[in-house]
Design an enzyme around this catalytic site. Structure first.
Site, short mmCIF file in Angstrom:
data_model
loop_
_atom_site.label_atom_id
_atom_site.label_comp_id
_atom_site.label_asym_id
_atom_site.label_seq_id
_atom_site.Cartn_x
_atom_site.Cartn_y
_atom_site.Cartn_z
N LYS A 59 0.81 -1.18 -0.04
CA LYS A 59 -0.10 0.05 0.08
C LYS A 59 0.97 1.27 0.08
O LYS A 59 2.05 1.32 0.31
CB LYS A 59 -1.04 -0.01 0.96
N ARG A 118 -3.16 -10.32 4.46
CA ARG A 118 -3.47 -10.56 2.96
C ARG A 118 -2.20 -10.08 2.20
O ARG A 118 -1.89 -8.47 2.24
CB ARG A 118 -4.67 -9.75 2.64
N1 PMM Z 1 -7.14 -4.21 -0.05
C1 PMM Z 1 -7.29 -4.36 -1.00
C2 PMM Z 1 -8.36 -5.00 -1.89
N2 PMM Z 1 -9.03 -5.81 -0.92
N3 PMM Z 1 -9.69 -6.89 0.92
C3 PMM Z 1 -9.55 -6.68 2.46
N4 PMM Z 1 -10.14 -7.43 3.20
N5 PMM Z 1 -8.32 -5.85 3.00
C4 PMM Z 1 -7.78 -5.06 2.42
O1 PMM Z 1 -6.93 -4.26 2.87
C5 PMM Z 1 -7.73 -5.04 0.91
C6 PMM Z 1 -8.70 -5.88 0.35
C7 PMM Z 1 -6.53 -3.29 -2.11
O2 PMM Z 1 -5.47 -3.66 -2.53
P1 PMM Z 1 -5.35 -4.54 -3.91
O3 PMM Z 1 -6.32 -3.79 -5.01
O4 PMM Z 1 -3.90 -4.18 -4.20
O5 PMM Z 1 -5.39 -5.97 -4.02
#
Ligand code: PMM
Length: 280
Positions: free
Chosen positions: A213, A258
């Protein structure tokens, strides 16, 4: 071996053209399935499959487009026996993914994006990640004020939990996520990480997603070394910082972290686990 509580790794496969860190790489279903297998081989216990980017300014896919992206990947991975989660704000997509074998629905809107989500989760019995994000209550790009970010995230998540329980969802189905980077600036994210034990103390499993992030793109513990205008390191160079934040999350009692790249975080967690069992 006596040791620290286990924290699972959730590996990410974004089947999108525009996710900020891996957009476009796994848009092809076969490539996405192969990536999911690779994440599991590297140590992921869960594979999170998403078909919509939440990157500010990205256009939402239609529900059909989102289904076309995620369903073949979810069902292929579930058929191989993997624990799959689907990252979606749409009840229709979540329901189809659960029918295709997804064990967990990961909803960054915490149920605010689709009024049918809560009842559908109650009816299917699927596990459900309730993430904190004010974006759907106000303008997604608005800056947000917190007097005490940890306390406010806790109380806003608790309100979502109450609403979901009211809709018939069982406590055992729920996982909380404080939503790093969602309606939060870098200072908010650091405070949240420092106070994560208070989110864990709410008593439900906690998922933490700091991977790559923006707040990890401008790091310095020395004031003045990386001023606010300093250039960000690109997302693919943030995996060491991701491993560090994921380790801190694990130490605070996170149920799962994650991540986009499994090995650095897997090794960081293993170092901690091994020291827990050593020297006794
Ligand atoms: N962050 C992203 C997408 N999905 N889901 C959860 N549960 N927690 C998060 O912090 C989260 C998520 C954004 O990151 P990405 O688009 O790179 O996957």
């Amino acid at each position: 071996m006596p040791g620290a509580a286990h924290t699972a790794i959730m590996g990410v496969v974004n089947v999108t053209p525009d996710s900020f860190s891996d957009g476009g790489r796994w848009l092809d279903a076969d490539a996405a399935v192969a990536r999911g297998q690779e994440l599991v081989a590297q140590g992921a216990e869960l594979v999170d499959v998403g078909g919509e980017s939440t990157r500010p300014g990205s256009t939402r896919p239609t529900e059909q487009e989102e289904l076309d992206r995620v369903l073949p990947v979810v069902s292929a991975l579930a058929q191989r026996g993997y624990a799959v989660s689907v990252d979606t704000m749409r009840a229709g997509v979540a329901e189809a993914a659960v029918e295709a074998g997804a064990a967990l629905v990961n909803d960054v809107s915490g149920g605010l994006g689709d009024a049918r989500m809560g009842p559908m989760i109650a009816a299917t019995g699927a596990r459900y990640v309730v993430m904190h994000w004010r974006g759907l209550l106000t303008d997604a790009t608005a800056t947000h004020h917190y007097d005490d970010v940890v306390a406010e995230v806790c109380s806003e998540l608790s309100a979502r939990v109450d609403a979901l329980l009211h809709q018939g969802v069982a406590t055992e189905q729920l996982v909380l996520d404080p939503g790093f980077g969602f309606s939060k600036d870098a200072d908010h994210n650091w405070s949240l990480l420092a106070g994560l034990d208070r989110v864990v103390a709410l008593g439900l499993p906690v998922l933490v997603g700091t991977s790559r992030k923006r707040f990890l793109g401008r790091l310095s513990s020395r004031p003045g070394v990386a001023p606010p205008g300093a250039e960000l390191t690109p997302p693919e160079q943030r995996d060491a910082a991701t491993a560090a934040t994921s380790l801190l999350a694990a130490q605070a009692g996170a149920w799962a972290v994650r991540v986009h790249e499994v090995p650095p975080t897997r090794d960081a967690l293993a170092v901690w686990q091994l020291t827990q069992g050593a020297g006794r």
